[in-house]
Design a protein around this motif. Structure first.
Motif, short mmCIF file in Angstrom:
data_model
loop_
_atom_site.label_atom_id
_atom_site.label_comp_id
_atom_site.label_asym_id
_atom_site.label_seq_id
_atom_site.Cartn_x
_atom_site.Cartn_y
_atom_site.Cartn_z
N ASP A 155 1.08 -0.98 0.07
CA ASP A 155 0.57 0.10 -0.45
C ASP A 155 1.21 1.05 0.06
OD1 ASP A 155 -2.04 -1.03 -0.13
OD2 ASP A 155 -2.81 -1.31 1.83
N LYS A 156 0.05 2.00 -0.57
CA LYS A 156 0.45 3.42 -0.61
C LYS A 156 1.13 4.27 0.63
CE LYS A 156 -0.57 7.61 -2.20
NZ LYS A 156 -0.25 8.35 -1.23
N GLN A 157 2.98 4.90 1.15
CA GLN A 157 2.39 5.45 2.46
C GLN A 157 1.48 6.18 2.56
OE1 GLN A 157 6.33 6.45 3.48
NE2 GLN A 157 6.63 3.95 4.82
N PRO A 158 1.02 7.33 3.54
CA PRO A 158 -0.13 8.22 3.48
C PRO A 158 1.14 9.29 2.79
CG PRO A 158 0.66 7.15 5.78
CD PRO A 158 0.46 6.36 4.85
N ASP A 159 0.49 10.31 2.14
CA ASP A 159 1.22 11.66 2.36
C ASP A 159 -0.26 12.19 2.04
OD1 ASP A 159 0.61 10.94 -0.25
OD2 ASP A 159 2.27 11.65 -1.48
N ASP A 160 0.54 13.84 1.63
CA ASP A 160 -0.99 14.39 1.21
C ASP A 160 -1.47 15.23 0.15
OD1 ASP A 160 1.55 15.45 0.46
OD2 ASP A 160 1.40 17.64 1.44
N MET A 161 -1.13 13.21 -1.25
CA MET A 161 -1.29 13.65 -2.31
C MET A 161 -3.12 13.95 -2.39
SD MET A 161 -0.86 11.34 -4.35
CE MET A 161 -1.17 10.28 -6.39
N GLN A 162 -3.08 15.06 -3.00
CA GLN A 162 -4.91 15.33 -3.70
C GLN A 162 -5.98 14.31 -4.35
OE1 GLN A 162 -5.08 19.09 -5.08
NE2 GLN A 162 -7.20 19.80 -3.56
N THR A 163 -6.71 14.34 -3.98
CA THR A 163 -7.52 13.19 -4.75
C THR A 163 -8.73 14.04 -4.91
OG1 THR A 163 -9.03 12.68 -2.98
CG2 THR A 163 -6.75 11.68 -2.70
N LEU A 164 -9.47 13.06 -6.07
CA LEU A 164 -11.15 14.10 -6.33
C LEU A 164 -12.03 13.66 -5.13
CD1 LEU A 164 -11.81 14.53 -9.26
CD2 LEU A 164 -13.02 12.65 -9.56
N VAL A 203 -10.83 16.74 -3.37
CA VAL A 203 -11.14 18.45 -4.44
C VAL A 203 -12.41 19.12 -3.75
CG1 VAL A 203 -11.36 19.17 -6.12
CG2 VAL A 203 -9.82 17.42 -5.65
#
Lengths: 1129, 607
Positions: free
Chosen positions: B11-20, B23
């Motif tokens: 699983d991707k490590q959490p970060d602050d990547m914006q998601t739809l 938004v």
């Protein structure tokens, strides 16, 4: 008579027997050497305790072998193994036991150290004194090293009379008289026959047999006996990779069947591009997976001296265990490990000189100005230079106002130097074994420096390697292995990129400015030259005045592995390994940037002094910047292996493995800095019957974090079958001189999860900033955001389906051939969609697994070894042909279907069909127009209007030639050894590759005329209106701006990139043993090695063809000559 | 194998990547998404020169220079629309891709906006309507440019598949767009708040509906035999086969609906008319329509922001005095179209050799020079008196408000010297950057702006759609229905505001002579809406572009031999280029690159 080792399975085939025998002999050799001077024999000191009871002799002897280091040999019919004997339950010496069990047998025995040899009572003792009058005596030695061979068999051909050599390599053979052939043989060596017609002293020199059927071959996550390998695996003698310069990848081309490799630049520290079986995907990742000691690492990190084995896994059955990472082939490298014995110390010192293989020659200012005038007058412009000016260029009467600078010649030295030192030691005892090594490599660059500076901008590359591989027996069944490998690379160079400097040196016109002006300013500094406006760089300033750039890379790699043999605890042949490794690499850069105070002199005053214009003030100090970056990788692996033979003929093997890897870079983006993770399982099951029929199944089940849950893990199966015909009764001994013949077929899948496209976590969409709008009476801007990449839950890996059909054979004990035919289909290549209809309205086209590609070809290795008297000859040739075809990259059809890239090879070149030069204005008027160019003249290239629409343009481009990656790569090496001398030559070549001329072939073609040089060799080769030479090699020159009609890719400019080069040549001399021994050394060898000494290229004469350069203006490859000394003690 | 039951290691490590999802949780990022959606509405002011289509959104609007009213001197990517080299393989402008992108982006917004709990109900309703409006208007422009299109409506087509679609019929397109515009108009505000001024309004939706219905009733789309054979693979005919006069009724009704709403005060729009007759008569009011921000005539408008410089600098003369680009040129044909101040049209047509047919009763002359006074539109209304060519004497006020001519005056009152529009420019120095026709567009030049040095002092709103067009749409439809008399009132409203007498006072037979009425309303539109991107679509729907935009295009002789020879050599009608307009060009070619990706997509005829 033959010699047979008594084992639990006396019916086992000869080869298997011999293998154990050889190992045993080696053991004897080692232990004898180690304990030679010490004590009495092993036999006297060893006490054995056997299980009591009545047993066959066979079982008794097997038990003794297992419980001691003794080995039994017997002459045919010397002893009846099925005879039973009583064994008592007490501890006794070997002679006591043997005397007891043989008391009812006619057999007699003799113990030579750990060898127990039986003979018939009636027969004379093999080296009995009684037969002195009619015996053949002699010695058997290794042809290459001169070492004696212990335990070699010497027989009279066609009889049962024979013997073995003793620990001094001596034998004595009972000779019945008459004409006979004596055969000496030993495992791993080619047998040798000598005819005799009387008693005499007969010495044998045996030569190693290059095919060693019992040799272990490194395969994915383990090793297999060579005979049982039915996947397509190429191994190479590591000695072949030990080029004195550069990196290992630079020596792969032509050495290994199945590798396509090209080296494009000779900059210090650069490596080659290489692919296994060519290119099978147009996806992001085309490179093979490289594993060093089972851990994913860079190939070029290693010093060649530290490599033990180098294998390339090519087909599905060899790569399936790597699953989603194996599709592009796998390269396995194991570093050397310690061997039990006295320290074996090896020192290698080399020093050499390097020079460019071939540099383009640039025209001087007079020629340059003449050609420029022709280019101008051809189009009705006035000449730019007067005869008077050209004369001044020619005579160099005023080199400061009328300079003629050979930039390349001024900036580059004729040659440079390198040094390499390696020291390694291997050895160890029963508990611990070690291999430690240190290496140092130093290479200087070709560019000069400005010695008036305190700082130095000269190129220098240094590398230090340290390796320490230690194996410790924690217990009889447990081994701990620890590898520590450290590399420090340092590169010092000018501030500007070497390619930039080189490019300027070959591109700037010779009459721009002088190197620098003769006068000093009031601070005693030179007047550095630069043309007015500074838009034409002075290459000298770029090289020497811009400061310097210091880089260093530190790499620390460590592996710890624990191996546990469960043969005693659970079941014979079961083993487990747990392995953990970490790699930490860091990169540091220090940039010191400067700029010179520059001047330009246009004229002289009445006193003849130069009048200077000040151009740029420059800076007095060097600016300072530094950068650093790092990466790390953690790897964990656990595996179980099983290997056992049942009922002598059923060999069963198995592997089950788990691994996981985490790799993290200190990247500049938060997404890029997230760890990259993979995880997986692998398994293998092998079965063989009687070494005749082989079947193997492999699988990889592994996954990648790039994909959505449920789509992460892929199962990649593969199967292979093999048939060793030469072990069949109906062939064995019936086909003369056939030693080995094996057929093999494999089919299966592997994958490629490196999808690229700058995308990670494809199952997540990205949100990008986008155009916004301005609203309101005060016109306020609102920034916009939009979906960037669409999420794709179904994205997955590329799947490769591979078929391999191979044949391996050996004849006459000297001639070996291995040919593999392969086909591959790659599906699901990750590409950015090009065929999504526009009405869908996607802003960023989604990426998807829709690409398809095919690849097929042949790779082959042919080897031949022969000893004629004292001359030892060997030849090795490899051939690789790989032709791919792009099936679908999602590009919709062109209107003119012949322009489709699909259906063509990857990277297929496209261009116009040139018909020749226009010979008259009338011809131009009656021909299709060309790109709407209105100023065509006789001497311009005429092209074919393929689609017949009356206009020649990009729509008329058809596939021509090949791609810039060769389809054929081949190599041919010869070596000869005579007494202490040796000579080897290695030729390497490529074919089926093309490139387009450009750059310097289109001179005077920049808006800024000072940025165009002229290749000296092209003088007079262009069409000249004054000469009306319509058979000219090159078309009409143009003087200003881009000319859109002549200078497009076409058959006119396309050339073959094929070449054949003498990649390596080496001459060596090894001091004779007697001298070496006196020096208390084992071997001393002097050698001279040359690299890239000769190149033959039919179509590229002016520069090194391998660079793939369009005009020779790329950093050249180096030819080198190295002198070396190798000492072993 | 427990670790395989859960692949959490990957699983991707959490970060602050914006998601739809993220938004549309926040009001501010939802508004940003809407900002991008609205940006897909074409920038109709962007008509100085074509802007690159790098990201496919900021596309230029080439219809003024591409039609017979004007010519641009600078970058001329639209030029292939008129030199015969226009093709589907390399279309002048690819509107197909960006407009469909606008449709997709608006649909993404519409699918997600309701999840934004931070929005109040009325804001949710408004933003939804704005995104819907964008969606419909992208369909609208596709239809205006390409004819029948693929109606995507509110579907989010799967990006990971390859789904081929065929074109809908013209009738389906017009019906869906006009019905949808009417529907969304109910949810749009009468007027946006000041901080949102420029966003879609109810009036805009109804206005474009009126224009499309008029377009659909016109000759080009109403039973045009050239389109008769165009059909999809399944045999569906894409264009109407028979002329349906009732379509004029629909067009008239649609225009009248807006007029009624405005007249009754239900919509805060109307014709900008000054209370001072003097201002109307001198054309000063007409000028204000283009220089007064947010005036009540602008049904759909947009503050140009910093882009306003193109309105001041691009058409200004070159040379030291103005430092303009002299790039926005008026053709002689457009100059000829303006009436005399008495209301008569001086030139009624051209002979086959291109000579003008002059109405002798108009008082027009192409001979000699006179001294006369023309309005300068500044606050003092002083006017400019100088000697000039008689061709420019006594023309209607809208001429002086819109066209700069040689030896005339620049609108900018700080310069009262005459301007010279020729190879030698105002200073007499030869320059490569001079105008091509001898006329410059002054219509958008603010009377108080300065060009040298340029200072952004006067914000300007671009007239995407003016109330005057609604009136003239109504008039034209009524003429076609034979009910001219009923429409005279609205026609004269427009004329009087532009300083012109009632039409029936100049041409008394207008109510009975449909042919004359048609000629007059077409001239009225050509003059009133000059350089407003209306002419291109008008000439096309009338099917006259093959004559008006084909052949030689004239200006004055700007390539005089010397400055002193100006008066002798300059005032000669001189063809500066020859244009080609083939019948196929009434519709834009669908880019070949889009055809190959969708085999079901039929190309427009002739491409």
């Amino acid at each position: 008579m033959k010699l047979i080792l008594i084992t639990r399975n006396p019916l086992q085939r000869l080869r298997k027997v011999l293998r154990i025998m050889r190992l045993t002999c080696l053991l004897i050799l080692i232990t004898t050497m180690v304990s030679f001077a010490s004590t009495g024999t092993y036999a006297q000191t060893t006490e054995l305790s056997l299980n009591a009871g009545t047993k066959t002799l066979k079982d008794i002897f097997s038990e003794i072998e297992e419980k001691s280091e003794f080995i039994f040999f017997y002459n045919d019919n010397a002893v009846d193994l099925s005879a039973r004997a009583e064994v008592s339950n007490k501890s006794a010496s070997i002679t006591e036991i043997l005397d007891e069990v043989l008391k009812n047998s006619p057999a007699k025995y003799k113990i030579i150290d750990r060898q127990i040899i039986f003979y018939r009572d009636k027969e004379p003792l093999p080296n009995s004194q009684q037969q002195k009058k009619s015996e053949i005596k002699g010695r058997v030695v290794d042809g290459k090293t001169g070492d004696v061979i212990i335990g070699a068999s010497v027989i009279l051909k066609g009889t049962t009379i024979g013997t073995t050599t003793d620990i001094d390599g001596n034998y004595t053979l009972n000779y019945p008289g008459g004409r006979h052939t004596v055969v000496a043989s030993y495992l791993g060596y080619a047998p040798k026959e000598i005819s005799v017609a009387g008693a005499q002293i007969l010495d044998f020199t045996l030569v190693e047999d290059a095919i060693q059927l019992e040799e272990a071959v490194v395969v994915g996550y383990g090793s297999q006996r060579k005979v049982s390998v039915i996947g397509a695996i190429t191994t190479v003698d590591v000695d072949n990779l030990k080029l004195p310069t550069g990196k290992i990848s630079n020596s792969l081309a032509g050495r290994l069947a199945g590798v396509v490799a090209v080296q494009r630049s000779g900059e210090p520290g650069t490596s080659s591009n290489f692919w296994v079986r060519g290119i099978s995907t147009f996806g992001e990742n085309k490179n093979p997976l490289i594993l060093v000691d089972g851990v994913e690492r860079s190939l070029d990190l290693l010093d060649p001296e530290d490599i033990e084995s180098f294998s390339i896994l090519k087909d599905a059955t060899a790569t399936a265990v790597y699953g989603v990472r194996g599709a592009n082939g796998v390269i396995l490298i194991n570093t050397r490990r310690g061997k039990e014995g006295k320290p074996d110390i090896n020192v290698k010192i080399q020093s050499g000189i390097l020079a460019p293989t071939k540099l383009p020659k640039l025209a001087n200012s007079a020629t340059w100005a003449n050609m420029y005038n022709i280019a101008r007058t051809s189009h009705g412009y006035a000449p730019a230079y007067t005869e008077d000016e050209i004369e001044k260029y020619r005579t160099q009467s005023d080199p400061y106002l009328y300079p003629s600078v050979d930039w390349l010649g001024e900036l580059m030295k004729n040659y440079t130097t390198n040094q390499r030192v390696n020291l390694n030691v291997t050895g160890g005892g029963k508990v611990a074994r070690y291999y430690v090594s240190g290496a140092f490599y130093n290479e200087n660059g070709l560019f000069i420096k400005d010695s008036s500076h305190e700082w130095n901008s000269e190129i220098n590359y240094k590398r230090f390697n340290f390796v320490s591989n230690v194996d410790v027996n924690l217990h009889r069944t447990t081994v701990l292995k620890l590898n520590v490998n450290g590399v420090l690379e340092m590169k010092h160079q000018p501030f500007e990129e070497l390619s930039t400097i080189f490019n300027q040196a070959v591109s700037v016109s010779p009459n721009t400015v002088p190197l620098y002006y003769p006068d000093l300013d009031e601070f005693g500094k030179r007047h550095y030259a630069e043309s007015t406006g500074g838009n034409i760089p002075n290459p000298y300033n770029t090289l020497t005045q811009r400061g310097y750039n210091d880089n260093w890379w530190t790499k620390i790699n460590a592996i710890m592995a624990l191996e546990q043999d469960f043969s005693e605890l659970i079941t014979p042949g079961l083993k487990a390994i747990v392995k953990f490794s970490y790699d930490s690499n860091s990169w540091n850069q220090i940039l010191r940037e400067g700029s010179p105070h520059t001047w330009y002199a246009k004229n002289r005053d009445e006193n003849g002094n130069l009048i200077y214009e000040e151009n740029s003030l420059g800076s007095n100090t060097l600016d300072y910047k530094s950068y650093a970056n790092g990466e790390r990788a953690l790897y964990l692996e656990g595996n179980l292996t099983y290997n056992h033979t049942f009922n002598d003929v059923h060999n069963v093997g198995g592997l089950l493995l788990y691994n996981q890897r985490e790799y993290q870079v200190a990247a500049s983006t938060s997404i890029g800095a997230l760890p990259y993770r993979t995880q997986g399982l692998a398994g293998r099951l092998t079965y063989s019957y009687n070494d005749r029929y082989f079947i193997e199944g492999n699988f990889g089940y592994n996954g990648s974090e790039n994909f959505a849950r449920g789509h992460r893990f892929g199962f990649f199966p593969a199967a292979a079958v093999g048939w060793v015909l030469s072990n069949e009764k109906f062939i064995q001994g019936k086909v003369k001189n056939l030693d080995m013949l094996k057929l093999k077929v494999s089919l299966g899948q592997s994958g490629n999860d490196q999808i690229g496209g700058g995308r990670r976590f494809v199952y997540l969409p990205t949100i990008n900033s986008a155009n916004g709008t301005n609203w309101g009476t005060s016109n306020t801007a609102i920034g916009g955001i939009a979906v960037g990449e669409y999420a794709n839950n179904n994205v997955s890996w590329e799947t490769s389906t591979k078929l391999n059909i191979g044949i391996e054979t050996q004849w006459f004990n000297s001639f070996r051939l291995q040919i593999d035919y392969f086909r591959e289909k790659r599906d699901g290549i990750f590409v950015q969609r090009k065929s999504v209809p526009d009405y869908v309205g996607v802003t960023t086209m989604p990426w998807s697994n829709v690409g398809e590609m095919k690849n097929h070809g042949i790779d082959a290795t042919l080897e031949f070894d022969k000893q004629i008297g004292d001359v030892y000859l060997s030849t090795r040739g490899t051939f690789t042909f790989a032709r791919n075809k792009q099936i679908n990259d999602d590009q919709p059809d062109y209107i003119d279907k012949y322009r489709n890239r699909n259906g063509q090879r990857y990277g297929q070149q496209f261009g116009l069909m040139a018909l020749g030069l226009f010979e008259s204005q009338e011809e131009i008027d009656n021909s299709p127009t060309q790109y709407g160019v209105s100023y065509l003249k006789p001497g311009d290239i005429k092209y074919k209007d393929i689609n017949g629409d009356g206009v020649v343009d990009t729509n008329d481009e058809v596939p021509i030639g090949y791609s810039d990656i060769p389809e054929i790569v081949y190599g041919l090496g010869f070596s000869v050894a005579y007494k202490g001398f040796d000579l080897s030559l290695f030729f390497q070549g490529v074919a089926n590759t093309t490139f387009f001329l450009g750059g310097a072939y289109f001179p005077f073609n920049y808006p800024n005329i000072g940025q165009t040089s002229f290749l000296a060799d092209l003088e007079g080769k262009y069409f000249d209106p004054a000469k009306q030479n319509f058979d000219a090699e090159l078309p009409l020159l143009y003087s200003d701006g881009w000319h859109g009609s002549n200078y497009v890719n076409s058959t006119w400019w396309q050339r073959s990139g094929a070449f054949l080069r003498l990649k390596q040549a080496e001459v060596g001399y090894t001091l004779p043993k007697n001298i070496t021994n006196k020096l208390l050394l084992k071997t001393v060898r002097f050698f001279i090695t040359g690299e890239n000494l000769l190149t033959f290229a039919p179509d590229v004469k002016l520069w090194d063809p391998e660079t793939g350069s369009q005009d020779g203006r790329g950093y050249p490859l180096m030819k080198t000559l190295n002198f070396g000394l190798n000492i072993n003690f | 194998m427990s670790f395989f039951s859960c692949d959490s290691y990957l699983d991707k490590q959490p970060d602050d990547m914006q998601t739809l999802e993220g938004v549309f949780e926040k009001r501010s990022s939802t508004e940003q998404y809407l900002a991008n959606v609205l940006n897909y509405l074409p920038h109709q002011w962007d008509n100085v020169c074509a802007v690159e289509l790098a990201d496919g959104t900021d596309f230029g609007w080439p219809f003024t220079p591409a039609s017979d009213e004007a010519e641009w001197g600078a970058v001329r990517t639209y030029a292939i629309m008129q030199n015969g080299s226009h093709s589907a393989a390399s279309p002048a402008m690819d509107f197909w891709k960006p407009l469909y992108r606008g449709i997709r982006e608006s649909n993404i917004f519409l699918q997600n906006v309701s999840r934004c709990t931070e929005l109040k109900n009325d804001e949710l309703k408004l933003w939804t309507a704005e995104a819907r409006y964008t969606n419909i208007m992208c369909h609208y422009w596709l239809t205006m440019l390409y004819g029948p299109i693929i109606l995507v409506k509110n579907e989010l087509v799967d990006v990971n598949g390859t789904i081929y679609r065929q074109r809908n019929t013209w009738e389906e397109c017009v019906e869906w767009i006009t019905e949808s515009l009417k529907d969304v108009a109910n949810d749009l505000p009468k007027k946006q708040e000041d901080i949102y001024a420029g966003k879609p309004t109810k009036a805009a939706a109804l206005a474009y509906r009126s224009r499309l219905l008029l377009y659909s009733a016109s000759k080009l789309m109403n039973g045009n035999p050239f389109f008769a054979s165009v059909k999809n693979e399944d045999g569906t005919l894409l264009f109407p086969q028979n002329n349906d006069p009732n379509k004029w009724k629909l067009a008239a009704d649609a225009a009248k609906e807006i007029i009624d709403l405005c007249e009754s005060g239900q919509l805060p729009y109307g014709l900008l008319v000054s209370e001072s007759d003097e201002e109307n008569k001198k054309g000063i009011t007409y000028k204000k329509v283009f220089t007064e921000n947010w005036n009540k005539e602008l049904l759909d408008t947009k503050d140009l922001g910093d882009d306003v410089y193109i309105l001041d600098l691009a058409p200004a003369p070159n040379g030291e005095r103005f430092k303009g680009h002299a790039t926005n040129c008026v053709t002689q044909q457009q100059v000829d179209a303006y009436a005399m101040s008495n209301g008569k049209y001086p030139i009624t047509g051209y002979t086959s050799s291109g000579r003008p047919v002059i109405d002798a009763t108009s008082g027009y002359s192409e001979e000699g020079f006179s001294t006369f006074t023309v309005p300068t539109f500044d606050t003092s209304n002083g006017g400019y008196t100088g000697e000039a060519f008689n061709m420019y004497k006594d023309r209607e006020p809208r001429f002086y408000a819109s066209v700069g001519y040689n030896e005339g005056v620049w609108t900018n009152t700080s310069t009262t010297e005459p301007i010279y529009l020729n190879k030698y420019g105002t200073e007499g120095a030869s320059s490569s950057d001079y105008n091509r026709t001898g006329y410059l567009i002054t219509k958008y030049t603010h009377p108080s702006s300065t060009t040298n040095p340029y200072a952004l002092q006067w914000r300007r709103c671009w007239p995407n759609f003016r109330y005057a067009e609604v009136l003239l749409n109504y008039v034209e439809a009524k003429i076609e229905l034979g009910e001219t008399a009923e429409a005279l009132k609205y026609w004269n409203q427009v004329r009087n505001r532009g300083g012109m007498p009632n039409i029936e006072s100049v041409y008394p037979t207008v109510t009975s002579d449909i042919e004359l009425a048609t000629f007059l309303i077409r001239r009225e539109r050509q003059v009133e809406f000059a350089f407003e991107n209306v002419r291109w679509f008008d000439a096309n729907r009338w099917k006259i572009s093959t004559e008006t935009n084909h052949g030689k295009v004239y200006g004055m002789n700007v390539n005089i031999s010397s400055l002193s020879a100006m008066r002798d050599e300059y005032y000669v009608r001189t063809a500066f280029e020859t244009r080609i307009f083939k019948e196929a060009q009434y519709l834009q070619p669908i880019p070949q690159s889009s055809i190959v990706k969708n085999p079901k997509l039929i190309q427009n005829p002739g491409w």
